[in-house]
Design a protein around this motif. Structure first.
Motif, mmCIF file in Angstrom:
data_model
loop_
_atom_site.group_PDB
_atom_site.id
_atom_site.type_symbol
_atom_site.label_atom_id
_atom_site.label_comp_id
_atom_site.label_asym_id
_atom_site.label_seq_id
_atom_site.Cartn_x
_atom_site.Cartn_y
_atom_site.Cartn_z
ATOM 1 N N ALA A 186 -88.825 23.655 -47.143
ATOM 2 C CA ALA A 186 -87.876 22.806 -48.129
ATOM 3 C C ALA A 186 -87.701 21.539 -47.137
ATOM 4 O O ALA A 186 -87.257 20.456 -48.042
ATOM 5 C CB ALA A 186 -86.824 23.519 -48.164
ATOM 6 N N SER A 187 -87.747 21.446 -45.914
ATOM 7 C CA SER A 187 -87.382 20.263 -44.945
ATOM 8 C C SER A 187 -88.672 19.399 -45.015
ATOM 9 O O SER A 187 -88.386 18.309 -44.320
ATOM 10 C CB SER A 187 -86.804 20.822 -43.732
ATOM 11 O OG SER A 187 -87.545 21.453 -42.984
ATOM 12 N N SER B 17 -90.029 29.672 -53.937
ATOM 13 C CA SER B 17 -88.610 29.568 -53.837
ATOM 14 C C SER B 17 -88.473 28.317 -52.889
ATOM 15 O O SER B 17 -87.452 27.524 -53.131
ATOM 16 C CB SER B 17 -87.895 30.588 -53.429
ATOM 17 O OG SER B 17 -86.628 30.418 -53.165
ATOM 18 N N GLN B 18 -89.194 28.475 -51.937
ATOM 19 C CA GLN B 18 -88.807 27.475 -50.633
ATOM 20 C C GLN B 18 -89.450 25.847 -51.166
ATOM 21 O O GLN B 18 -88.867 24.842 -51.091
ATOM 22 C CB GLN B 18 -89.551 27.426 -49.543
ATOM 23 C CG GLN B 18 -89.012 28.782 -48.735
ATOM 24 C CD GLN B 18 -89.729 29.062 -47.336
ATOM 25 O OE1 GLN B 18 -89.656 28.000 -46.585
ATOM 26 N NE2 GLN B 18 -90.298 30.033 -47.110
ATOM 27 N N LEU B 19 -90.790 25.985 -52.106
ATOM 28 C CA LEU B 19 -91.310 24.759 -52.509
ATOM 29 C C LEU B 19 -90.259 24.318 -53.691
ATOM 30 O O LEU B 19 -89.961 22.840 -53.815
ATOM 31 C CB LEU B 19 -92.528 24.978 -53.149
ATOM 32 C CG LEU B 19 -93.695 25.605 -52.033
ATOM 33 C CD1 LEU B 19 -94.822 25.639 -52.731
ATOM 34 C CD2 LEU B 19 -93.496 24.411 -51.043
ATOM 35 N N GLU B 20 -89.463 24.855 -54.438
ATOM 36 C CA GLU B 20 -88.524 24.477 -55.445
ATOM 37 C C GLU B 20 -87.392 23.970 -54.908
ATOM 38 O O GLU B 20 -86.732 22.909 -55.482
ATOM 39 C CB GLU B 20 -88.113 25.680 -56.391
ATOM 40 C CG GLU B 20 -89.277 26.131 -57.200
ATOM 41 C CD GLU B 20 -88.953 27.416 -58.007
ATOM 42 O OE1 GLU B 20 -87.736 28.064 -57.765
ATOM 43 O OE2 GLU B 20 -89.732 27.817 -58.786
ATOM 44 N N SER B 21 -87.097 24.240 -53.554
ATOM 45 C CA SER B 21 -85.910 23.776 -52.860
ATOM 46 C C SER B 21 -86.361 22.375 -52.110
ATOM 47 O O SER B 21 -85.112 21.804 -51.682
ATOM 48 C CB SER B 21 -85.407 24.642 -51.910
ATOM 49 O OG SER B 21 -84.976 25.893 -52.480
ATOM 50 N N ASN B 22 -87.497 22.188 -52.110
ATOM 51 C CA ASN B 22 -88.060 20.843 -51.455
ATOM 52 C C ASN B 22 -87.693 19.937 -52.527
ATOM 53 O O ASN B 22 -88.402 20.016 -53.743
ATOM 54 C CB ASN B 22 -89.321 21.059 -50.968
ATOM 55 C CG ASN B 22 -89.947 19.803 -50.233
ATOM 56 O OD1 ASN B 22 -89.768 18.573 -50.579
ATOM 57 N ND2 ASN B 22 -90.483 20.233 -49.268
ATOM 58 N N ARG C 257 -90.720 18.878 -54.770
ATOM 59 C CA ARG C 257 -91.193 19.674 -55.366
ATOM 60 C C ARG C 257 -92.823 19.914 -55.430
ATOM 61 O O ARG C 257 -93.415 19.454 -56.198
ATOM 62 C CB ARG C 257 -91.087 19.499 -57.073
ATOM 63 C CG ARG C 257 -89.514 19.491 -57.352
ATOM 64 C CD ARG C 257 -88.830 21.131 -57.302
ATOM 65 N NE ARG C 257 -87.665 21.286 -57.332
ATOM 66 C CZ ARG C 257 -87.071 21.541 -58.648
ATOM 67 N NH1 ARG C 257 -87.843 21.608 -59.452
ATOM 68 N NH2 ARG C 257 -85.672 21.654 -58.829
#
Length: 527
Positions: free
Chosen positions: A488-489, A513-518, A521
């Motif tokens: 995500a960072s 989930s991590q990519l959606e928090s990036n 996207r």
């Protein structure tokens, strides 16, 4: 880029091994038709394909033969004025009349992936005196290059990658204008071959004399009955007895007699005379150490690949590399358990212009000079079995221009491999490829690490063992749900690619989930 902005061409593919944003493009159908029409009007390119019968011969400089064309020799010569042809490209099956005595001015001969091409079809290649480019890439039926190759005094590029050639002809040193020699021997250089015999092979069958005796008997049968053993030996095309004998004597027998790696090609004495060479490789140096002394005199080399490196020739290799100041791309490969261990430690100062480095073989630890590669843009490791994981990642993370990092099979050794990308490290990295780099347990990205990373590619090779459906541990070898963290960072990340199908649902969901928090996207692709 101007044509793309005008929507005249369409970007089609981006390679994880290239620094360019776009590696290839695709034409729209209507643009393709316009290009073909204009090229025919200007007599630039003519595509010989099914149903293109003409009343009079076409005058063209560039001839392309499609794989759906099934005409005969008379039709071939009546359709095109062969005396004007400067460039010939063949797609599909080979026909003996494709190279005609009338093509006296031919400069480019591209036979890449042409099926049915065998050694005797190149018998008269030496008559094409004006040839500058010759590609036999992917022609698996080619085992030997004729001595008449030395007549091609204008030749600048020779590409024999993907053939079964393991030795270049002695006459090659006559080609003083040769700039690029592209070869790799048998198989792919991304394969790793060890010298040990498989478990279960009887001790008698490991005896060298036994192997040679039985092989010679088989080769004699092959020479007397070429058609009988043609399919068994995997020889393609209209094979005659001479082709089979050449295959046995120039390829199979030398490999069996020496038990050397089939990777790379052996170059003859006198290669140092080719002062115009910019590209040479992959060269097998395991049989003749003097080859390295000759290579060291080719000070204009920009790309070099060597295989067969061991402790016996490593000193000569380091000495040669220290003299090749113009080198930009380097491949060093070794086979067996000893591999490259301590073989590159003797290189006090690496080529300062080195941009692309591939190290295949057991390193144990990165060479001491690896941290001084200020211009290095791409690094690929495979079978290096590095033990000090954190130290290696720290060294690589400090390289100021590293854009592409490929960690191939068994790059790291250990029961648990943890890759930690710390804050401020890998500031220029754009592509990270992890392909079964070891027993990977975690890949962690701190905030501020790999700021320019755009593509993350991961592949974990599944185990060969068959696991029963009732076994509760059948997914034990699958990646951990928490294998990746910190995605995500990664502020520049555009794409994550998972290759293979050895992935649990929870693992994929965690990634999504991590990519959606990036904020950017990134896209998750499964191939």
């Amino acid at each position: 880029m101007d044509l793309i902005s005008r929507s005249m061409i369409l970007p089609s593919w981006r390679s994880s091994h290239g620094r360019k944003e776009i590696d290839s493009c695709q034409l729209y159908d209507i643009i393709r038709e316009v290009v073909i029409s204009k090229s025919m009007e200007e007599n630039l390119v003519f595509r010989l394909e099914e149903g293109c019968g003409l009343n009079s011969p076409v005058t063209t400089r560039h001839l392309s033969v499609s794989n759906d064309w099934n005409g005969d020799e008379s039709e071939f010569e009546s359709t095109v004025d062969l005396s004007r042809v400067r460039s010939l490209t063949i797609f599909g099956n080979w026909r003996p009349f494709f190279i005609s005595d009338k093509m006296r001015l031919l400069r480019v001969l591209d036979l890449e992936n042409t099926s049915g091409l065998v050694d005797h079809h190149l018998k008269h290649i030496g008559k094409l005196f004006h040839l500058r480019y010759l590609s036999l890439r992917g022609c698996h039926g080619i085992y030997h290059l004729p001595g008449s190759l030395g007549n091609l005094r204008q030749l600048q590029t020779l590409d024999v990658r993907g053939t079964n050639i393991i030795k270049l002809p002695k006459t090659i040193f006559k080609l003083r204008k040769l700039q690029h020699v592209c070869a790799r021997g048998v198989g792919s250089n991304d394969e790793c071959i060890y010298q040990e015999y498989p478990y279960g092979v009887r001790k008698l069958m490991r005896n060298k004399l036994c192997i040679l005796t039985s092989s010679l008997a088989g080769f004699c049968v092959a020479c007397y009955a070429p058609q009988l053993l043609k399919e068994t030996m995997g020889i393609d095309g209209d094979t005659n007895r001479r082709d089979v004998c050449t295959t046995c004597c120039c390829s199979y027998l030398p490999r069996l007699a020496t038990r050397r790696s089939p990777h790379g090609v052996v170059v003859p004495r006198g290669i140092h005379r080719l002062r115009a060479l910019h590209t040479l490789g992959v060269v097998n140096i395991s049989r003749r150490k003097a080859t390295l002394r000759e290579v060291a005199r080719l000070t204009g080399l920009r790309k070099l690949g060597v295989t067969g490196v061991d402790e016996g020739n490593s000193g000569e290799l380091c000495l040669a590399l220290s003299k090749l100041s113009s080198l930009e791309t380097l491949l060093v490969q070794s086979e067996g358990k000893s591999g490259l261990f301590e073989c590159l430690d003797g290189l006090a100062s690496p080529p300062k212009n080195l941009e692309n480095l591939k190290l295949y073989g057991n390193l144990v630890e990165l060479p001491a000079w690896s941290g001084r590669l200020e211009n290095l843009a791409k690094l690929k490791l495979r079978s290096s079995r590095i033990e000090k994981h954190d130290a290696a990642i720290q060294i690589l993370g400090s390289l100021p221009n590293l854009a592409i990092l490929c960690l191939g099979k068994e790059s790291f050794k250990g029961e648990q491999v943890h890759l930690h990308f710390q804050q401020g490290a890998f500031q220029t990295l754009m592509v990270l490829e992890l392909s079964s780099p070891g027993k990977l347990k975690s890949v962690c990205f701190d905030k501020g690490a790999a700021r320019k990373l755009e593509l993350l590619q991961y592949y974990e090779q599944p185990k060969a063992e068959v696991i029963s459906e009732e076994d509760d541990d059948q997914f034990e070898q699958a990646p951990s749900v928490w294998l990746f963290s910190g995605l995500a960072s990664l502020g520049s990340l555009k794409e994550v690619v998972l290759k293979g199908d050895n992935y649990k649902g929870d693992f994929v969901r965690n990634l999504r989930s991590q990519l959606e928090s990036n904020p950017r996207r990134p896209v998750l692709k499964m191939e």
